[in-house]
Design an enzyme around this catalytic site. Structure first.
Site, PDB file in Angstrom:
ATOM      1  N   ASP A 255       0.854  -1.191   0.000  1.00 56.58           N
ATOM      2  CA  ASP A 255       0.000   0.000   0.000  1.00 56.58           C
ATOM      3  C   ASP A 255       0.889   1.241   0.000  1.00 56.58           C
ATOM      4  OD1 ASP A 255      -2.107   1.784   0.487  1.00 56.58           O
ATOM      5  OD2 ASP A 255      -3.116   0.364   1.835  1.00 56.58           O
TER       6      ASP A 255
ATOM      7  N   ASP B  89      -2.727   4.656  -2.549  1.00 57.34           N
ATOM      8  CA  ASP B  89      -3.650   5.375  -1.685  1.00 57.34           C
ATOM      9  C   ASP B  89      -4.057   6.717  -2.309  1.00 57.34           C
ATOM     10  OD1 ASP B  89      -4.754   5.419   1.125  1.00 57.34           O
ATOM     11  OD2 ASP B  89      -3.580   7.266   1.227  1.00 57.34           O
TER      12      ASP B  89
ATOM     13  N   GLU C 289      -6.714   3.904  -5.519  1.00 51.36           N
ATOM     14  CA  GLU C 289      -7.881   4.332  -4.746  1.00 51.36           C
ATOM     15  C   GLU C 289      -8.269   5.715  -5.239  1.00 51.36           C
ATOM     16  OE1 GLU C 289      -9.369   5.134  -0.171  1.00 51.36           O
ATOM     17  OE2 GLU C 289      -7.392   5.772  -0.813  1.00 51.36           O
TER      18      GLU C 289
ATOM     19  N   HIS D 222     -10.834  -1.206   5.132  1.00 50.78           N
ATOM     20  CA  HIS D 222     -10.544  -0.697   6.476  1.00 50.78           C
ATOM     21  C   HIS D 222     -11.140   0.680   6.743  1.00 50.78           C
ATOM     22  CE1 HIS D 222      -7.803   1.086   3.720  1.00 50.78           C
ATOM     23  NE2 HIS D 222      -7.441   1.977   4.625  1.00 50.78           N
ATOM     24  N   ASP D 223     -11.803   1.267   5.749  1.00 50.86           N
ATOM     25  CA  ASP D 223     -12.429   2.584   5.932  1.00 50.86           C
ATOM     26  C   ASP D 223     -13.955   2.498   5.939  1.00 50.86           C
ATOM     27  OD1 ASP D 223      -9.913   3.864   5.795  1.00 50.86           O
ATOM     28  OD2 ASP D 223     -10.032   4.007   3.608  1.00 50.86           O
TER      29      ASP D 223
END
Ligand code: GLC
Ligand code: CA
Length: 550
Positions: free
Chosen positions: A96, A196, A246, A320-321
């Site tokens: 990531d 990200d 993302e 995870h968000d």
């Protein structure tokens, strides 16, 4: 180009996956310990969220050193062992890369603070007075997007936390540094990258107030974004890697460009439009029941447009968000199992690459924390204060957090029925979900053919077995209600048709297509059949059915 149409990615949040040394904090040896489990599940890539040295103000998305392992997670030797052992089981690691910003503890930022102009140019500093903020843009975590440094008499841009300073991608030296980081990991044997909030990195030349919004329209999919991505991927030598970006508040037009193979940017994109259908007026912190019509329209638009433009979607509900999807669009009690399976199947048969977030494969639920003391996430804590300031009662603010907090997905992985779920022997850094119950564990589900976990294994295996799932053309069927989504995939002689009842009530669908009479390939209720003579078929609550000739 890497072929990823029949691959499945599993996302690991190492901090909450498995703690092997009893400090309540998950670690890399914990991931190694669970590799057999992941291999059996059948996934191809393991996306690890950041484990780099970090002050952890945003759980590792505030990176202080991109080429090292934070001792809390283990050592570089542990990571190399993980790379070797994953490879031996046919799985690749996806790292990531948080390249929109660094932690303010990164040496680049520290040197900038110490007055080094070379490093000040790595960030977005603006001269100015403390009472004159450069623009009215808002941070994604609440409050202004700029921070003043009195010693320098300068402001710096930070779209996220004050400890996450935005990098200046217009500076070629910054872009070179980032390529170097990618080469470093490539040499270590990393096979894939997740980038990200990558569509935020190209900022506008002139920064001005936004009187219509929070500033995002100026820097999302910014002026040089496509050029910078092409350059990064080419110069770092990762054209053959699986890469996923993302994309925050993006458009389908941009995502086609990001992911169409002829553009040589990325393999695929995450977008979040389908996860905002329960945001009132687009506000994450204003609750509203999900708009199913909108949900359907979004899936149809993104599937069809991306197909037309040769783009490729990352298919996902959870990360995870995001709150847990069963708690959000499914049913936590009466139809827990059916709704978890239906939601999984709905996206796994679409055109794109499916992502599974740890715990999703056993139907984990939201955290259901009764008190603010249990939350850790910086965004949740900020917004709790903002909600109170805006006149919400404590109860209302907690209700909002219970539905929207990112901690909902970050609770420890539930391996077994022990006190801390087999995640750790000590109290975890974040409390267990209050929805933790014995049947929602790996141990309870792994030998049960009817479990959610077994269903996920089938979904993954079917994608690999039937090319129509990986490569087929998609089209959507008309249904009379917004609570049923139905689509068809075709590849040569092969075809499948997928029916999803998104509702806790029964719904009837027309059984009149060219697929009529095709055998059932998968379903989430026992022994259901579509009557080949009947004109209609009545679906059970959250029923999921796939018919096909494969
Ligand atoms: C992404 C990450 C999120 C993080 C943010 C800032 O949205 O998924 O966890 O807080 O970027 O890095
Ligand atoms: Ca540990």
């Amino acid at each position: 180009m890497a072929d990823f149409s029949n691959k499945v990615v599993y996302q690991i949040y190492p901090k909450s996956f498995r703690d092997t040394n009893g400090d309540g904090f998950g670690d890399i040896p914990g991931v190694i310990e669970k590799l057999d489990y992941l291999q059996e599940l059948g996934v191809d890539y393991l996306w690890l969220t950041p484990f780099f040295p970090s002050p952890q103000h945003d759980n590792g998305y505030d990176v202080a050193d991109y080429c090292a392992v934070d001792p809390k997670f283990g050592t570089m030797e542990d990571l190399e062992e993980l790379i070797r052992q994953s490879e031996a089981r046919g799985m690749g690691l996806m790292l990531d890369m948080v390249f929109n910003h660094t932690s303010t503890e990164h040496t680049w930022f520290q040197q900038a603070l110490a007055g080094d102009e070379t490093y000040q140019k790595y960030y977005i500093f603006k001269d100015g007075r403390p009472d004159r903020i450069p623009t009215n843009w808002q941070s994604k975590f609440g409050g202004p997007a700029w921070e003043y440094v009195p010693a320098l008499k300068k402001w710096y841009l930070r779209l996220y936390d004050v400890t996450q300073a935005d990098l200046n991608w217009d500076n070629p030296r910054v872009r070179e540094e980032l390529k170097e980081i990618l080469r470093f990991w490539k040499n270590k044997g990393i096979k894939a990258f997740r980038f990200d909030v990558i569509n935020l990195v190209s900022k506008p030349e002139v920064m001005e107030d936004d009187f219509l919004g929070d500033g995002r329209r100026f820097y999302s999919d910014g002026p040089h974004i496509h050029e910078y991505l092409k350059e990064l991927v080419r110069d770092a030598g990762i054209e053959d890697f699986v890469t996923v970006g993302e994309m925050s508040s993006t458009s389908v037009e941009h995502c086609i460009r990001y992911s169409a193979p002829e553009e040589k940017e990325l393999s695929m994109c995450f977008n979040f439009h389908h996860l905002k259908v329960d945001y009132k007026d687009g506000d994450k912190w204003a609750l509203m029941p999900a708009d199913y019509q909108k949900l359907k329209e979004l899936f149809i638009e993104w599937q069809i447009q991306m197909q037309k433009g040769h783009g490729w979607n990352a298919l996902f509900w959870c990360n995870h968000d995001q709150p847990r999807i069963v708690s959000r669009l499914g049913d936590e009690t009466a139809y827990w199992k059916q709704s978890a399976k239906m939601l999984a199947g709905m996206i796994h048969f679409m055109r794109g690459t499916p992502y599974i977030y740890q715990g999703e494969e056993i139907g984990m639920l939201n955290a259901h924390y009764p008190s603010i003391e249990q939350y850790r996430d910086v965004e949740s804590l900020n917004y709790y204060q903002i909600l109170l300031k805006n006149g919400k009662t404590e109860r209302e603010a907690l209700e909002t957090l219970a539905a929207r907090s990112r901690d909902n997905s970050r609770t420890p992985m539930q391996w077994n029925g022990e006190r801390y779920g087999g995640f750790s022997e000590t109290e975890p850094w974040l409390p267990m979900s209050a929805g933790f119950r014995n049947e929602i564990t790996v141990e309870a589900q792994q030998n049960d053919q009817d479990s959610i976990l077994s269903f996920y294994k089938k979904l993954i295996a079917m994608r690999k077995m039937y090319p129509v799932i990986a490569e087929g053309e998609i089209s959507f069927l008309e249904t009379e209600t917004d609570r049923v989504l139905a689509y068809q995939r075709k590849l040569g002689e092969q075809q499948i048709v997928v029916f999803c009842n998104l509702d806790g009530e029964k719904h009837t669908v027309k059984a009149d297509g060219d697929w009529r009479g095709d055998p059932v390939l998968l379903e989430n209720y026992e022994a259901r059949q579509m009557d080949p003579e009947g004109e209609t078929y009545t679906m059970e609550p959250y029923e999921f059915m796939v018919l096909g000739k494969v």
